[in-house]
Design an enzyme around this catalytic site. Structure first.
Site, PDB file in Angstrom:
ATOM      1  N   ARG A 249      11.767  -5.455   4.825  1.00  0.00           N
ATOM      2  CA  ARG A 249      11.308  -4.059   4.693  1.00  0.00           C
ATOM      3  C   ARG A 249      12.234  -3.112   5.437  1.00  0.00           C
ATOM      4  O   ARG A 249      12.619  -3.367   6.575  1.00  0.00           O
ATOM      5  CB  ARG A 249       9.879  -3.940   5.239  1.00  0.00           C
ATOM      6  CG  ARG A 249       9.418  -2.482   5.333  1.00  0.00           C
ATOM      7  CD  ARG A 249       7.939  -2.312   5.222  1.00  0.00           C
ATOM      8  NE  ARG A 249       7.203  -2.720   6.395  1.00  0.00           N
ATOM      9  CZ  ARG A 249       5.875  -2.582   6.510  1.00  0.00           C
ATOM     10  NH1 ARG A 249       5.162  -2.064   5.515  1.00  0.00           N
ATOM     11  NH2 ARG A 249       5.265  -2.976   7.594  1.00  0.00           N
TER      12      ARG A 249
ATOM     13  N   ARG B 142      -9.865   0.628   8.777  1.00  0.00           N
ATOM     14  CA  ARG B 142      -9.394  -0.730   9.059  1.00  0.00           C
ATOM     15  C   ARG B 142     -10.422  -1.569   9.806  1.00  0.00           C
ATOM     16  O   ARG B 142     -10.175  -2.737  10.062  1.00  0.00           O
ATOM     17  CB  ARG B 142      -8.133  -0.632   9.919  1.00  0.00           C
ATOM     18  CG  ARG B 142      -6.859  -1.104   9.217  1.00  0.00           C
ATOM     19  CD  ARG B 142      -5.761  -0.915  10.225  1.00  0.00           C
ATOM     20  NE  ARG B 142      -4.519  -1.557   9.966  1.00  0.00           N
ATOM     21  CZ  ARG B 142      -3.472  -0.986   9.371  1.00  0.00           C
ATOM     22  NH1 ARG B 142      -3.560   0.199   8.850  1.00  0.00           N
ATOM     23  NH2 ARG B 142      -2.334  -1.641   9.293  1.00  0.00           N
TER      24      ARG B 142
ATOM     25  N   ARG C 191      -0.823  -9.522  13.026  1.00  0.00           N
ATOM     26  CA  ARG C 191      -1.456  -8.444  12.247  1.00  0.00           C
ATOM     27  C   ARG C 191      -2.238  -9.025  11.075  1.00  0.00           C
ATOM     28  O   ARG C 191      -3.277  -8.486  10.677  1.00  0.00           O
ATOM     29  CB  ARG C 191      -0.389  -7.461  11.766  1.00  0.00           C
ATOM     30  CG  ARG C 191       0.125  -6.586  12.905  1.00  0.00           C
ATOM     31  CD  ARG C 191       1.488  -6.001  12.634  1.00  0.00           C
ATOM     32  NE  ARG C 191       1.499  -5.050  11.548  1.00  0.00           N
ATOM     33  CZ  ARG C 191       2.578  -4.721  10.862  1.00  0.00           C
ATOM     34  NH1 ARG C 191       3.748  -5.271  11.153  1.00  0.00           N
ATOM     35  NH2 ARG C 191       2.501  -3.852   9.889  1.00  0.00           N
TER      36      ARG C 191
ATOM     37  N   ARG D  20      11.174  -1.569  11.164  1.00  0.00           N
ATOM     38  CA  ARG D  20      10.065  -1.281  12.076  1.00  0.00           C
ATOM     39  C   ARG D  20       9.983  -2.323  13.188  1.00  0.00           C
ATOM     40  O   ARG D  20      10.152  -3.512  12.943  1.00  0.00           O
ATOM     41  CB  ARG D  20       8.740  -1.239  11.301  1.00  0.00           C
ATOM     42  CG  ARG D  20       8.467   0.126  10.718  1.00  0.00           C
ATOM     43  CD  ARG D  20       7.294   0.156   9.813  1.00  0.00           C
ATOM     44  NE  ARG D  20       6.106  -0.507  10.342  1.00  0.00           N
ATOM     45  CZ  ARG D  20       4.927  -0.524   9.716  1.00  0.00           C
ATOM     46  NH1 ARG D  20       4.804   0.090   8.545  1.00  0.00           N
ATOM     47  NH2 ARG D  20       3.903  -1.135  10.230  1.00  0.00           N
TER      48      ARG D  20
ATOM     49  N   LYS E 135       0.830  -1.211   0.000  1.00  0.00           N
ATOM     50  CA  LYS E 135       0.000   0.000   0.000  1.00  0.00           C
ATOM     51  C   LYS E 135       0.871   1.270   0.000  1.00  0.00           C
ATOM     52  O   LYS E 135       0.646   2.162  -0.800  1.00  0.00           O
ATOM     53  CB  LYS E 135      -0.919   0.026   1.237  1.00  0.00           C
ATOM     54  CG  LYS E 135      -1.860  -1.173   1.337  1.00  0.00           C
ATOM     55  CD  LYS E 135      -2.761  -1.088   2.555  1.00  0.00           C
ATOM     56  CE  LYS E 135      -2.044  -1.161   3.899  1.00  0.00           C
ATOM     57  NZ  LYS E 135      -1.341  -2.441   4.178  1.00  0.00           N
TER      58      LYS E 135
END
Ligand code: ADP
Ligand code: ADP
Length: 213
Positions: free
Chosen positions: A127, A88, A171, A160, A13
């Protein structure tokens, strides 16, 4: 043009939002980036949100909706916006509808990026993020020009806190239970586009460009 990006954590996203910003000149509104900024600046909102974020839980709807009410009212959103990571929950989707009605705005497109869980876990492991701008890299699929450094500012990239495999799996569960149902909510309005999030970054970018043009 008002766009919502929906997809599991790591679906791409943020990566695609940056291209939409460049191509269509509308702001990216990322609740995740806004929350992380608050955490970094030790605001009361940030301190409240941090415990949820670190454990991979959703931040309560009332906090998110208050934050978004202020953001969408800002002048730069008048020409359109890309919502990345919001809504969400169905509760947030309801809150957004009410807010947009008050502002005489509507959602034009909902882009749903789908990616299988195992691919997500691999993506999150690689990431790397430039925290000030929200620019996202991947050590293998989208590496920065210089190892560990942001292309634009040369700042150090970070990993992160919530990208550890266990937190990512949690998640993903929350995405399935809480967020996926809102796709139906928008399906009833006929504005949902399903996009294969497992293609390469460039192919997805072209698909989205063609959809929105
Ligand atoms: P990703 O890009 O991996 O999908 P985000 O950066 O959007 O993750 O979100 C990181 C964390 O911030 C979430 O796990 C959650 O704790 C919090 N968060 C972000 N957006 C929302 C939201 N709309 N509602 C509740 N919590 C949110
Ligand atoms: P989200 O905002 O949905 O959490 P990101 O845009 O941060 O997702 O992407 C998650 C990770 O996967 C990043 O490291 C990013 O560089 C990488 N990535 C994004 N899209 C793709 C893709 N199509 N193929 C491979 N890796 C991707």
């Amino acid at each position: 043009m008002n766009v919502i990006l929906i997809g599991p954590p790591g679906a791409g996203k943020g990566t695609q939002a940056k291209f939409i910003v460049e191509n269509f000149n509308i702001p990216q509104v990322s609740t995740g980036d806004m929350l992380r900024e608050n955490v970094k600046n030790n605001t009361s909102l940030g301190m409240e949100a941090k415990k949820f974020m670190d454990s991979g839980e959703l931040v309560p709807d009332t906090i998110i909706l208050n934050m978004m009410k202020d953001r969408i009212r800002k002048k730069d959103c008048k020409k359109g916006f890309i919502l990345d990571g919001f809504p969400r929950t169905t509760n947030q989707a309801d809150g957004l509808t009410i807010l947009l009605n008050q502002l005489n705005m509507t959602i034009d497109h909902v882009l749903v990026l789908s990616v299988h869980d195992d691919i997500i876990v691999e993506r999150m492991g690689g990431r790397r993020v430039h925290s000030a701008s929200g620019r996202v890299y991947h050590i293998k699929y989208n590496p920065p020009k210089e190892n560990g450094l942001d292309d634009v500012t040369n700042d150090k990239l970070i990993i992160r806190n919530d990208d550890k495999e266990n937190t990512v799996r949690k998640r993903l569960e929350i995405y399935k239970n809480e967020t996926k149902p809102i796709i139906n909510y928008y399906n009833n309005h006929g504005i949902v586009h399903n996009i294969n999030g497992e293609s390469s970054i460039d192919i997805i970018k072209d698909n989205i460009y063609n959809l929105l043009s």
